[in-house]
Every structure is written in C-alpha cells, then in structure tokens.
Design a protein around this motif. Structure first.
Motif, short mmCIF file in Angstrom:
data_model
loop_
_atom_site.label_atom_id
_atom_site.label_comp_id
_atom_site.label_asym_id
_atom_site.label_seq_id
_atom_site.Cartn_x
_atom_site.Cartn_y
_atom_site.Cartn_z
N SER A 146 -8.75 1.63 4.63
CA SER A 146 -10.13 2.08 4.48
C SER A 146 -10.50 3.18 5.46
CB SER A 146 -11.09 0.89 4.64
OG SER A 146 -10.87 0.22 5.86
N THR B 21 -5.72 -1.04 0.21
CA THR B 21 -5.78 0.34 0.67
C THR B 21 -6.22 0.37 2.13
OG1 THR B 21 -8.08 0.58 -0.04
CG2 THR B 21 -6.38 1.28 -1.61
N ASN C 268 -8.49 -4.16 -2.34
CA ASN C 268 -7.92 -3.02 -3.06
C ASN C 268 -6.55 -2.60 -2.54
OD1 ASN C 268 -10.15 -2.52 -4.90
ND2 ASN C 268 -11.30 -2.00 -3.04
N GLY D 14 -5.28 6.54 6.74
CA GLY D 14 -4.70 6.79 5.43
C GLY D 14 -3.89 8.07 5.40
N THR E 52 0.84 -1.20 0.00
CA THR E 52 0.00 0.00 0.00
C THR E 52 0.87 1.25 0.00
OG1 THR E 52 -1.80 -1.15 1.11
CG2 THR E 52 -1.77 1.26 1.30
N LYS F 91 2.00 4.34 -3.31
CA LYS F 91 1.88 5.80 -3.20
C LYS F 91 3.10 6.51 -3.76
CE LYS F 91 -1.20 5.57 0.77
NZ LYS F 91 -2.35 6.28 0.20
#
Length: 175
Positions: A158, A156, A154, A163, A23, A27
C-alpha cells in the motif's frame, strides 16, 4: 525468464513472507513462476546419519526442479537476525546433493516483518552466502512495517515508495 522457482523459508500457514512473495509473483507473466510449498514436504532435519541412508526423496525432487529453473525468488523470514531453521535445513540438504545447487542462475531475495527493517539484516547475511551456492544475487527487497504498508485483502504493497522498490528489485531480477 520462463521458469522461476519461488518459495518461502516459512512454515507458518499465514506467512507474511508468503504474502509478499505472492505480491511479487503477481507482477510477472502468468505461468512463468512455480510457487513451491516447501512446508508441505516431509523433509527431516539434516544429519549425517540420515544422509548415509540416502538423500530424502523430496530433496531429490526439489533439486530436479532447481536444475530446470531459470531463476529463483525466495522470501525468507528473519528469526533472531538469521534465516529460519526451516530454510537452513532445506539449504543444508540441497548442498549435499550439489554444493552449487543454484546453478549460476539469478536469485531475488525478499523479506518482510512487522518491525521497522523488514528482515533486512538477515538478507545481507543470506545474500553473502548465495554466491557460495552458485547463485547470482540480482537484488534484495525488504518491507518493514508490514502491518501498515501491506494491503492483505488485495495482496499489494500500500506504500507507493515501497511498491516502487519492489518493482525495481523484480526488474533487476528478470533482466
């Protein structure tokens, strides 16, 4: 940074720490991160007897990658409040090649777990040791409650607050 080495301290083929690391990698610009699968390497448990026979080839190769890196992203699982024996073994071997194996380069430490604190306690311990190996600890990030705050499908986070915290840790790392 153009050449970031990323790895986990896990041997679990379904590692949640590796999912968190991916993840974070996603980025960053493509081709700037080299995800190294340490669990694929045949590295013996450190002992002076084995060292007398020579540093294992996978450690020499890993050290060469380290010398060419601009920085390091590490996702470390917490085992009983400490880093995993697997990661400690890697560190033990690298320190036998050169005690300062991080080469004064930036380091981002991460951890996650199903528990509330996400492995934060061992990140503090590990973070205190990073300068000993000539690493520049730029930031840490721990994601607690993985099962409820991470979207596995995904890859990611959530939870928007979490995040943002990961984004802040990455920004501190790349600056």
């Amino acid at each position: 940074m153009k050449n970031i080495i990323a790895f986990t301290g896990s041997t679990n083929p379904n590692s949640i720490n590796e999912k968190l690391l991916i993840t974070a990698i996603n980025k960053l610009p493509k081709d700037s991160v080299n995800l190294v699968q340490l669990s694929d390497k045949n590295i013996p448990i450190y002992s002076q007897k084995i060292e007398e026979e020579g540093i294992p080839k996978p450690i020499k190769e890993l050290f060469q990658l380290f010398t060419k890196a601009d920085g390091f992203m590490i996702a470390s699982p917490e085992h009983n409040g400490l880093l995993s024996a697997f990661l400690k073994n890697i560190i033990d071997w690298l320190s036998r090649v050169d005690q300062k194996f991080f080469g004064d380069k930036p380091v981002l430490l991460m951890s996650t777990s199903p528990g509330e604190y996400g492995g934060a306690s061992h990140l503090q311990t590990l973070g205190n040791l990073i300068p000993y190996w000539a690493g520049n600890l730029t930031s840490t990030y721990s994601l607690g409650d993985f099962n409820n705050k991470f979207d596995i499908e995904n890859l990611t986070i959530s939870d928007p607050i979490e995040g943002s915290k990961l984004n802040e840790a990455i920004q501190a790392f790349i600056k």
